[in-house]
Design a protein around this motif. Sequence first.
Motif, PDB file in Angstrom:
ATOM      1  N   MET A  59      10.990  -6.901 -13.938  1.00 19.85           N
ATOM      2  CA  MET A  59      10.554  -6.244 -12.711  1.00 19.85           C
ATOM      3  C   MET A  59      10.458  -4.737 -12.983  1.00 19.85           C
ATOM      4  N   TYR A  60       9.406  -4.113 -12.505  1.00 18.51           N
ATOM      5  CA  TYR A  60       9.185  -2.684 -12.698  1.00 18.51           C
ATOM      6  C   TYR A  60       9.465  -1.943 -11.393  1.00 18.51           C
ATOM      7  N   ASN A  61      10.244  -0.882 -11.492  1.00 11.56           N
ATOM      8  CA  ASN A  61      10.585  -0.045 -10.337  1.00 11.56           C
ATOM      9  C   ASN A  61       9.528   1.042 -10.194  1.00 11.56           C
ATOM     10  N   ILE A  62       9.113   1.282  -8.951  1.00 15.50           N
ATOM     11  CA  ILE A  62       8.056   2.258  -8.664  1.00 15.50           C
ATOM     12  C   ILE A  62       8.513   3.131  -7.507  1.00 15.50           C
ATOM     13  N   ILE A  63       8.232   4.424  -7.608  1.00 18.04           N
ATOM     14  CA  ILE A  63       8.459   5.325  -6.478  1.00 18.04           C
ATOM     15  C   ILE A  63       7.160   6.054  -6.162  1.00 18.04           C
ATOM     16  N   GLY A  64       7.008   6.409  -4.907  1.00 17.33           N
ATOM     17  CA  GLY A  64       5.867   7.196  -4.469  1.00 17.33           C
ATOM     18  C   GLY A  64       6.356   8.256  -3.502  1.00 17.33           C
ATOM     19  N   PHE A  65       5.797   9.449  -3.604  1.00 20.23           N
ATOM     20  CA  PHE A  65       6.163  10.505  -2.674  1.00 20.23           C
ATOM     21  C   PHE A  65       5.069  11.552  -2.615  1.00 20.23           C
ATOM     22  N   TYR A  66       5.061  12.284  -1.516  1.00 22.39           N
ATOM     23  CA  TYR A  66       4.190  13.448  -1.379  1.00 22.39           C
ATOM     24  C   TYR A  66       4.907  14.456  -0.509  1.00 22.39           C
ATOM     25  N   LYS A  67       4.515  15.680  -0.644  1.00 19.89           N
ATOM     26  CA  LYS A  67       5.103  16.736   0.184  1.00 19.89           C
ATOM     27  C   LYS A  67       4.080  17.861   0.280  1.00 19.89           C
ATOM     28  N   PHE A  68       3.836  18.308   1.505  1.00 20.44           N
ATOM     29  CA  PHE A  68       2.956  19.444   1.712  1.00 20.44           C
ATOM     30  C   PHE A  68       3.782  20.714   1.841  1.00 20.44           C
ATOM     31  N   PHE A  69       3.263  21.787   1.306  1.00 19.19           N
ATOM     32  CA  PHE A  69       3.889  23.107   1.375  1.00 19.19           C
ATOM     33  C   PHE A  69       2.859  24.098   1.886  1.00 19.19           C
ATOM     34  N   SER A  70       3.332  25.179   2.499  1.00 17.99           N
ATOM     35  CA  SER A  70       2.380  26.218   2.907  1.00 17.99           C
ATOM     36  C   SER A  70       1.806  26.912   1.678  1.00 17.99           C
ATOM     37  N   SER A  71       2.580  26.951   0.599  1.00 19.61           N
ATOM     38  CA  SER A  71       2.107  27.500  -0.667  1.00 19.61           C
ATOM     39  C   SER A  71       2.962  26.897  -1.781  1.00 19.61           C
ATOM     40  N   PHE A  72       2.347  26.105  -2.634  1.00 25.26           N
ATOM     41  CA  PHE A  72       3.067  25.444  -3.710  1.00 25.26           C
ATOM     42  C   PHE A  72       2.660  26.060  -5.039  1.00 25.26           C
ATOM     43  N   ASP A  73       3.629  26.358  -5.871  1.00 23.46           N
ATOM     44  CA  ASP A  73       3.381  26.984  -7.170  1.00 23.46           C
ATOM     45  C   ASP A  73       3.034  25.913  -8.196  1.00 23.46           C
ATOM     46  N   THR A  74       1.760  25.785  -8.523  1.00 22.35           N
ATOM     47  CA  THR A  74       1.323  24.777  -9.486  1.00 22.35           C
ATOM     48  C   THR A  74       1.728  25.139 -10.914  1.00 22.35           C
ATOM     49  N   ASN A  75       2.256  26.338 -11.115  1.00 19.79           N
ATOM     50  CA  ASN A  75       2.767  26.713 -12.440  1.00 19.79           C
ATOM     51  C   ASN A  75       4.037  25.943 -12.786  1.00 19.79           C
ATOM     52  N   GLN A  76       4.506  25.102 -11.877  1.00 17.03           N
ATOM     53  CA  GLN A  76       5.668  24.250 -12.131  1.00 17.03           C
ATOM     54  C   GLN A  76       5.305  23.017 -12.972  1.00 17.03           C
ATOM     55  N   LYS A  77       4.049  22.885 -13.344  1.00 19.22           N
ATOM     56  CA  LYS A  77       3.602  21.719 -14.113  1.00 19.22           C
ATOM     57  C   LYS A  77       4.493  21.436 -15.326  1.00 19.22           C
ATOM     58  N   PRO A  78       4.860  22.435 -16.145  1.00 20.09           N
ATOM     59  CA  PRO A  78       5.706  22.122 -17.319  1.00 20.09           C
ATOM     60  C   PRO A  78       7.033  21.455 -16.954  1.00 20.09           C
ATOM     61  N   TRP A  79       7.626  21.822 -15.817  1.00 21.21           N
ATOM     62  CA  TRP A  79       8.870  21.187 -15.387  1.00 21.21           C
ATOM     63  C   TRP A  79       8.660  19.693 -15.164  1.00 21.21           C
ATOM     64  N   PHE A  80       7.566  19.343 -14.486  1.00 27.82           N
ATOM     65  CA  PHE A  80       7.279  17.936 -14.203  1.00 27.82           C
ATOM     66  C   PHE A  80       6.959  17.165 -15.485  1.00 27.82           C
ATOM     67  N   VAL A  81       6.194  17.766 -16.395  1.00 26.32           N
ATOM     68  CA  VAL A  81       5.891  17.122 -17.679  1.00 26.32           C
ATOM     69  C   VAL A  81       7.191  16.863 -18.441  1.00 26.32           C
ATOM     70  N   GLU A  82       8.060  17.864 -18.469  1.00 31.36           N
ATOM     71  CA  GLU A  82       9.342  17.736 -19.170  1.00 31.36           C
ATOM     72  C   GLU A  82      10.194  16.608 -18.581  1.00 31.36           C
ATOM     73  N   LYS A  83      10.264  16.531 -17.250  1.00 34.57           N
ATOM     74  CA  LYS A  83      11.099  15.514 -16.612  1.00 34.57           C
ATOM     75  C   LYS A  83      10.543  14.105 -16.820  1.00 34.57           C
ATOM     76  N   LEU A  84       9.227  13.947 -16.822  1.00 33.30           N
ATOM     77  CA  LEU A  84       8.662  12.619 -17.089  1.00 33.30           C
ATOM     78  C   LEU A  84       9.060  12.157 -18.490  1.00 33.30           C
ATOM     79  N   LYS A  85       9.000  13.084 -19.451  1.00 33.52           N
ATOM     80  CA  LYS A  85       9.391  12.739 -20.824  1.00 33.52           C
ATOM     81  C   LYS A  85      10.891  12.484 -20.909  1.00 33.52           C
ATOM     82  N   GLU A  86      11.690  13.371 -20.324  1.00 29.36           N
ATOM     83  CA  GLU A  86      13.146  13.255 -20.387  1.00 29.36           C
ATOM     84  C   GLU A  86      13.634  11.924 -19.834  1.00 29.36           C
TER      85      GLU A  86
END
Length: 119
Positions: free
Chosen positions: A1-28
Motif C-alpha cells: 500500500m502506498y501512502n499519499i498526502i495532498g495539500f495546498y496553501k495560499f499566501f499573500s506573498s510566497f517566496d518561491t526561492n524556497q524551492k531548494p528547501w523543498f527539493v532537499e526535503k523530498l530527497k532527505e
Amino acid sequence: MYNIIGFYKFFSSFDTNQKPWFVEKLKEYNLLGTIILAPEGINATLQGDEKNLQLFIAALQQKPGFEDMFIKYAFNEKPIFKKQVVHVRKEIVTLKRLDINPTTKTAHHLNAKDRNKLL
C-alpha cells in the motif's frame, strides 16, 4: 500500500526561492511527487512511507505560515509517482488574472448537502 498526502496553501506573498528547501526535503525523506510553488502559494501531492511523510510534514509545519496546514491523506495499491518534481510557476492554476487574490477573495463555501442540491 502506498501512502499519499495532498495539500495546498495560499499566501499573500510566497517566496518561491524556497524551492531548494523543498527539493532537499523530498530527497532527505525519499518522497516522490509534485510540488508547485508560485507567488500565491503552494500545491503538492506526495507519496512515500508513512514515517517519512510524517517527518516531512513536521519539518514543513516548522516553517512560518505552514503551522496550520490542512493535509489530506490517501492510499493506493500502486505507486502514482515515479520521480520528484518541484516546479516554480507564475501561478498555481494559470488564470492570467492578476486581479484575483485567493487569500482575500474566495468563493462561497458549500457544505456537502448544498453541493449535492446543485448537482
